[in-house]
Enzyme design. Sequence first.
Site, mmCIF file in Angstrom:
data_model
loop_
_atom_site.group_PDB
_atom_site.id
_atom_site.type_symbol
_atom_site.label_atom_id
_atom_site.label_comp_id
_atom_site.label_asym_id
_atom_site.label_seq_id
_atom_site.Cartn_x
_atom_site.Cartn_y
_atom_site.Cartn_z
ATOM 1 C CE LYS A 90 -9.473 -5.372 1.322
ATOM 2 N NZ LYS A 90 -8.291 -4.584 1.751
ATOM 3 C CD GLU A 98 -11.475 -2.851 -1.196
ATOM 4 O OE1 GLU A 98 -11.844 -2.822 -0.005
ATOM 5 O OE2 GLU A 98 -10.431 -2.317 -1.590
#
Length: 295
Positions: free
Chosen positions: A213, A176
Amino acid sequence: MNREQLTRMATGKGFIAALDQSGGSTPKALLQYGIPEDSYATDKEMFDLVHAMRTRIITSPAFTQAHILGAILFEDTMDRTIEGIPTSEYLWGKKGIVPFLKVDKGLADLAEGVQLMKPMPDLEPLLERAVEQGIFGTKMRSVIKEANPKGIKKIVEQQFEIAKVILKAGLVPIIEPEVDIHSMDKQASEKILKTEIAKHLALLNDEDRVMLKLSIPTEPNFYAELQKEEHMIRVVALSGGYPQNKANKLLAKNHGLIASFSRALTQDLHVDQSDEEFNKMLENSIKAIYEASIT
Protein backbone atom coordinates in the site's frame (compact mmCIF):
# COMPACT_ATOMS: atom_id res chain seq x y z
CA MET A 1 -5.04 -18.75 3.50
CA ASN A 2 -8.43 -18.76 1.81
CA ARG A 3 -7.75 -19.58 -1.85
CA GLU A 4 -11.02 -18.07 -3.05
CA GLN A 5 -10.18 -14.80 -1.32
CA LEU A 6 -6.66 -14.92 -2.76
CA THR A 7 -7.99 -15.30 -6.29
CA ARG A 8 -10.43 -12.45 -5.76
CA MET A 9 -7.72 -10.11 -4.48
CA ALA A 10 -5.31 -11.04 -7.26
CA THR A 11 -7.68 -10.91 -10.22
CA GLY A 12 -10.86 -9.06 -9.23
CA LYS A 13 -11.86 -5.57 -10.32
CA GLY A 14 -12.42 -2.99 -7.62
CA PHE A 15 -10.69 -1.40 -4.66
CA ILE A 16 -10.12 -1.81 -0.92
CA ALA A 17 -12.17 0.27 1.52
CA ALA A 18 -10.02 1.40 4.46
CA LEU A 19 -12.33 1.48 7.49
CA ASP A 20 -9.52 1.12 10.01
CA GLN A 21 -9.32 4.41 11.91
CA SER A 22 -7.85 3.60 15.32
CA GLY A 23 -7.95 5.41 18.66
CA GLY A 24 -5.79 8.26 17.44
CA SER A 25 -7.58 8.92 14.15
CA THR A 26 -11.16 8.09 15.18
CA PRO A 27 -11.99 11.59 16.53
CA LYS A 28 -11.08 13.10 13.14
CA ALA A 29 -13.16 10.49 11.32
CA LEU A 30 -16.15 11.19 13.56
CA LEU A 31 -15.74 14.96 13.17
CA GLN A 32 -15.71 14.59 9.38
CA TYR A 33 -18.91 12.54 9.78
CA GLY A 34 -20.49 15.35 11.79
CA ILE A 35 -19.94 14.11 15.34
CA PRO A 36 -17.80 16.54 17.43
CA GLU A 37 -15.58 15.41 20.29
CA ASP A 38 -17.92 16.81 22.94
CA SER A 39 -20.52 14.23 21.82
CA TYR A 40 -18.73 11.47 23.73
CA ALA A 41 -16.93 11.29 27.07
CA THR A 42 -15.17 7.90 27.00
CA ASP A 43 -13.29 5.71 24.54
CA LYS A 44 -16.14 3.21 24.70
CA GLU A 45 -18.65 5.84 23.63
CA MET A 46 -16.29 6.97 20.87
CA PHE A 47 -15.83 3.44 19.52
CA ASP A 48 -19.57 2.78 19.75
CA LEU A 49 -20.17 5.82 17.56
CA VAL A 50 -17.54 4.92 14.98
CA HIS A 51 -18.80 1.33 14.83
CA ALA A 52 -22.28 2.67 14.13
CA MET A 53 -20.79 4.72 11.30
CA ARG A 54 -18.91 1.72 9.88
CA THR A 55 -21.99 -0.46 10.22
CA ARG A 56 -23.99 2.08 8.25
CA ILE A 57 -21.35 2.00 5.51
CA ILE A 58 -20.94 -1.78 5.37
CA THR A 59 -24.67 -2.54 5.41
CA SER A 60 -25.44 0.06 2.76
CA PRO A 61 -26.77 -1.37 -0.52
CA ALA A 62 -24.03 0.66 -2.22
CA PHE A 63 -21.27 -1.28 -0.41
CA THR A 64 -21.01 -4.47 -2.50
CA GLN A 65 -18.54 -6.82 -4.13
CA ALA A 66 -19.44 -5.32 -7.51
CA HIS A 67 -17.02 -2.47 -6.79
CA ILE A 68 -15.20 -3.38 -3.55
CA LEU A 69 -12.66 -6.20 -3.26
CA GLY A 70 -11.71 -5.85 0.40
CA ALA A 71 -12.15 -3.84 3.58
CA ILE A 72 -9.56 -3.05 6.25
CA LEU A 73 -10.84 -3.18 9.82
CA PHE A 74 -9.58 -1.85 13.14
CA GLU A 75 -9.18 -4.44 15.93
CA ASP A 76 -12.21 -3.09 17.80
CA THR A 77 -14.31 -3.49 14.66
CA MET A 78 -13.14 -7.06 14.13
CA ASP A 79 -14.23 -7.89 17.68
CA ARG A 80 -17.73 -6.49 17.15
CA THR A 81 -20.73 -7.70 15.19
CA ILE A 82 -22.94 -6.39 12.41
CA GLU A 83 -26.54 -7.56 12.52
CA GLY A 84 -25.47 -10.15 15.08
CA ILE A 85 -22.70 -11.56 12.87
CA PRO A 86 -18.94 -11.04 13.49
CA THR A 87 -17.81 -8.19 11.25
CA SER A 88 -15.29 -10.16 9.18
CA GLU A 89 -17.79 -12.99 8.71
CA TYR A 90 -20.45 -10.48 7.63
CA LEU A 91 -18.10 -8.92 5.09
CA TRP A 92 -17.16 -12.17 3.39
CA GLY A 93 -20.32 -14.22 3.96
CA LYS A 94 -22.92 -11.53 3.26
CA LYS A 95 -21.06 -9.16 0.98
CA GLY A 96 -18.32 -11.21 -0.69
CA ILE A 97 -15.74 -8.64 0.46
CA VAL A 98 -12.33 -9.83 1.71
CA PRO A 99 -11.56 -8.77 5.32
CA PHE A 100 -8.21 -7.31 6.39
CA LEU A 101 -7.04 -6.16 9.84
CA LYS A 102 -4.90 -3.15 10.81
CA VAL A 103 -2.26 -4.51 13.23
CA ASP A 104 0.15 -1.64 13.88
CA LYS A 105 0.01 0.37 17.11
CA GLY A 106 0.75 3.75 15.60
CA LEU A 107 3.88 5.70 14.71
CA ALA A 108 7.09 6.33 16.62
CA ASP A 109 8.62 9.80 16.81
CA LEU A 110 10.31 11.22 13.72
CA ALA A 111 13.94 10.11 13.34
CA GLU A 112 16.20 10.09 10.26
CA GLY A 113 13.36 11.53 8.22
CA VAL A 114 10.90 8.71 8.93
CA GLN A 115 8.43 7.44 11.47
CA LEU A 116 8.81 3.75 12.19
CA MET A 117 6.01 1.71 13.71
CA LYS A 118 5.75 1.47 17.47
CA PRO A 119 6.49 -1.94 19.03
CA MET A 120 3.76 -4.58 18.72
CA PRO A 121 4.24 -6.81 21.79
CA ASP A 122 0.89 -8.58 21.36
CA LEU A 123 1.15 -9.16 17.61
CA GLU A 124 1.15 -12.97 17.61
CA PRO A 125 -1.96 -13.37 19.82
CA LEU A 126 -3.71 -10.75 17.66
CA LEU A 127 -2.82 -12.70 14.52
CA GLU A 128 -4.19 -15.88 16.08
CA ARG A 129 -7.50 -14.13 16.78
CA ALA A 130 -7.52 -12.75 13.24
CA VAL A 131 -7.15 -16.24 11.78
CA GLU A 132 -9.98 -17.49 14.01
CA GLN A 133 -12.17 -14.61 12.78
CA GLY A 134 -11.57 -15.47 9.12
CA ILE A 135 -9.35 -12.47 8.37
CA PHE A 136 -7.41 -12.81 5.08
CA GLY A 137 -4.64 -10.29 5.61
CA THR A 138 -3.24 -7.43 7.66
CA LYS A 139 -2.14 -3.84 7.20
CA MET A 140 0.60 -1.88 8.95
CA ARG A 141 1.66 1.71 8.30
CA SER A 142 4.86 3.68 8.67
CA VAL A 143 5.64 7.10 7.18
CA ILE A 144 8.48 8.63 5.16
CA LYS A 145 8.87 12.39 5.52
CA GLU A 146 12.27 12.93 3.89
CA ALA A 147 14.46 11.22 1.26
CA ASN A 148 16.85 9.90 3.91
CA PRO A 149 18.37 6.61 2.66
CA LYS A 150 19.14 5.32 6.18
CA GLY A 151 15.67 6.07 7.46
CA ILE A 152 13.92 4.56 4.45
CA LYS A 153 16.09 1.45 4.70
CA LYS A 154 15.01 1.05 8.33
CA ILE A 155 11.34 1.54 7.40
CA VAL A 156 11.46 -1.24 4.80
CA GLU A 157 13.48 -3.57 7.02
CA GLN A 158 10.94 -3.19 9.84
CA GLN A 159 7.99 -3.71 7.50
CA PHE A 160 9.38 -6.93 6.04
CA GLU A 161 10.54 -8.25 9.41
CA ILE A 162 6.98 -8.01 10.72
CA ALA A 163 5.56 -9.22 7.39
CA LYS A 164 7.40 -12.51 7.88
CA VAL A 165 5.70 -13.00 11.26
CA ILE A 166 2.35 -12.35 9.60
CA LEU A 167 3.10 -14.77 6.76
CA LYS A 168 4.05 -17.44 9.30
CA ALA A 169 0.61 -17.00 10.90
CA GLY A 170 -1.03 -17.78 7.55
CA LEU A 171 -2.09 -14.22 6.71
CA VAL A 172 -1.21 -11.89 3.84
CA PRO A 173 0.55 -8.68 4.94
CA ILE A 174 -0.21 -5.34 3.32
CA ILE A 175 3.10 -3.52 3.68
CA GLU A 176 2.47 0.24 3.91
CA PRO A 177 5.49 2.57 3.90
CA GLU A 178 3.63 5.79 3.12
CA VAL A 179 5.52 8.68 1.54
CA ASP A 180 4.08 11.95 2.85
CA ILE A 181 2.39 13.71 -0.08
CA HIS A 182 3.57 17.06 1.31
CA SER A 183 7.24 16.02 1.36
CA MET A 184 9.50 18.43 -0.53
CA ASP A 185 11.49 15.47 -1.92
CA LYS A 186 8.64 12.99 -2.42
CA GLN A 187 9.88 11.69 -5.75
CA ALA A 188 13.40 11.12 -4.41
CA SER A 189 11.93 9.17 -1.48
CA GLU A 190 9.93 7.03 -3.90
CA LYS A 191 13.05 6.07 -5.83
CA ILE A 192 14.88 4.98 -2.69
CA LEU A 193 11.80 3.19 -1.42
CA LYS A 194 11.26 1.19 -4.62
CA THR A 195 14.86 0.00 -4.60
CA GLU A 196 14.68 -1.11 -0.96
CA ILE A 197 11.34 -2.88 -1.44
CA ALA A 198 12.67 -4.78 -4.48
CA LYS A 199 15.66 -6.00 -2.43
CA HIS A 200 13.41 -7.45 0.27
CA LEU A 201 10.89 -8.97 -2.13
CA ALA A 202 13.76 -10.92 -3.72
CA LEU A 203 14.55 -12.49 -0.33
CA LEU A 204 11.07 -13.88 0.32
CA ASN A 205 10.35 -17.60 0.13
CA ASP A 206 8.88 -18.86 -3.15
CA GLU A 207 5.47 -19.48 -1.57
CA ASP A 208 5.21 -16.09 0.19
CA ARG A 209 2.59 -13.64 -1.08
CA VAL A 210 2.35 -10.01 0.00
CA MET A 211 0.66 -6.74 -0.93
CA LEU A 212 1.89 -3.16 -0.93
CA LYS A 213 0.00 0.00 0.00
CA LEU A 214 1.84 3.05 -1.29
CA SER A 215 1.28 6.74 -1.87
CA ILE A 216 0.24 7.53 -5.44
CA PRO A 217 3.61 8.03 -7.17
CA THR A 218 4.78 11.35 -8.55
CA GLU A 219 5.65 9.64 -11.85
CA PRO A 220 2.72 7.64 -13.25
CA ASN A 221 3.26 3.87 -13.37
CA PHE A 222 6.44 4.19 -11.31
CA TYR A 223 5.58 1.03 -9.37
CA ALA A 224 4.71 -1.07 -12.45
CA GLU A 225 7.70 -3.38 -11.87
CA LEU A 226 6.64 -4.06 -8.29
CA GLN A 227 3.09 -4.81 -9.48
CA LYS A 228 4.49 -7.61 -11.68
CA GLU A 229 6.86 -9.06 -9.06
CA GLU A 230 6.27 -12.79 -8.45
CA HIS A 231 5.42 -12.44 -4.74
CA MET A 232 2.97 -9.56 -5.28
CA ILE A 233 -0.78 -10.11 -5.08
CA ARG A 234 -1.68 -6.46 -5.58
CA VAL A 235 -0.27 -2.96 -5.15
CA VAL A 236 -2.83 -0.54 -3.75
CA ALA A 237 -2.72 3.22 -3.27
CA LEU A 238 -3.59 5.39 -0.30
CA SER A 239 -5.12 8.82 -0.76
CA GLY A 240 -2.66 10.38 1.69
CA GLY A 241 -4.80 13.44 2.41
CA TYR A 242 -5.73 14.28 -1.16
CA PRO A 243 -9.44 15.06 -1.61
CA GLN A 244 -11.22 12.29 -3.49
CA ASN A 245 -11.42 14.10 -6.82
CA LYS A 246 -7.67 14.74 -6.96
CA ALA A 247 -6.77 11.28 -5.63
CA ASN A 248 -8.94 9.67 -8.32
CA LYS A 249 -7.37 11.75 -11.10
CA LEU A 250 -3.85 10.84 -9.98
CA LEU A 251 -4.72 7.19 -9.43
CA ALA A 252 -6.29 6.83 -12.88
CA LYS A 253 -2.91 7.63 -14.46
CA ASN A 254 -1.43 4.46 -12.95
CA HIS A 255 -2.40 1.29 -14.84
CA GLY A 256 -3.29 -1.60 -12.52
CA LEU A 257 -2.88 0.41 -9.32
CA ILE A 258 -6.07 0.26 -7.25
CA ALA A 259 -7.32 2.43 -4.41
CA SER A 260 -7.32 1.74 -0.71
CA PHE A 261 -8.88 5.00 0.41
CA SER A 262 -10.13 6.03 3.85
CA ARG A 263 -10.94 9.74 4.18
CA ALA A 264 -11.36 10.07 0.43
CA LEU A 265 -14.01 7.34 0.53
CA THR A 266 -16.10 8.77 3.36
CA GLN A 267 -15.48 12.52 2.97
CA ASP A 268 -19.04 13.37 1.88
CA LEU A 269 -20.91 11.17 4.37
CA HIS A 270 -22.71 12.80 7.30
CA VAL A 271 -24.51 11.48 10.34
CA ASP A 272 -27.55 13.68 9.65
CA GLN A 273 -28.11 12.44 6.11
CA SER A 274 -31.22 10.36 5.51
CA ASP A 275 -30.57 6.76 4.53
CA GLU A 276 -31.46 7.65 0.95
CA GLU A 277 -29.04 10.58 0.91
CA PHE A 278 -26.31 8.60 2.67
CA ASN A 279 -26.59 5.61 0.33
CA LYS A 280 -26.60 7.79 -2.78
CA MET A 281 -23.57 9.75 -1.62
CA LEU A 282 -21.72 6.53 -0.77
CA GLU A 283 -22.71 5.02 -4.12
CA ASN A 284 -21.32 8.02 -6.00
CA SER A 285 -18.09 7.89 -4.00
CA ILE A 286 -17.63 4.15 -4.52
CA LYS A 287 -18.30 4.32 -8.26
CA ALA A 288 -15.85 7.20 -8.75
CA ILE A 289 -13.07 5.40 -6.86
CA TYR A 290 -13.87 2.16 -8.71
CA GLU A 291 -13.56 3.85 -12.09
CA ALA A 292 -10.17 5.28 -11.12
CA SER A 293 -9.06 1.81 -9.95
CA ILE A 294 -9.78 -0.11 -13.15
CA THR A 295 -7.64 1.92 -15.55
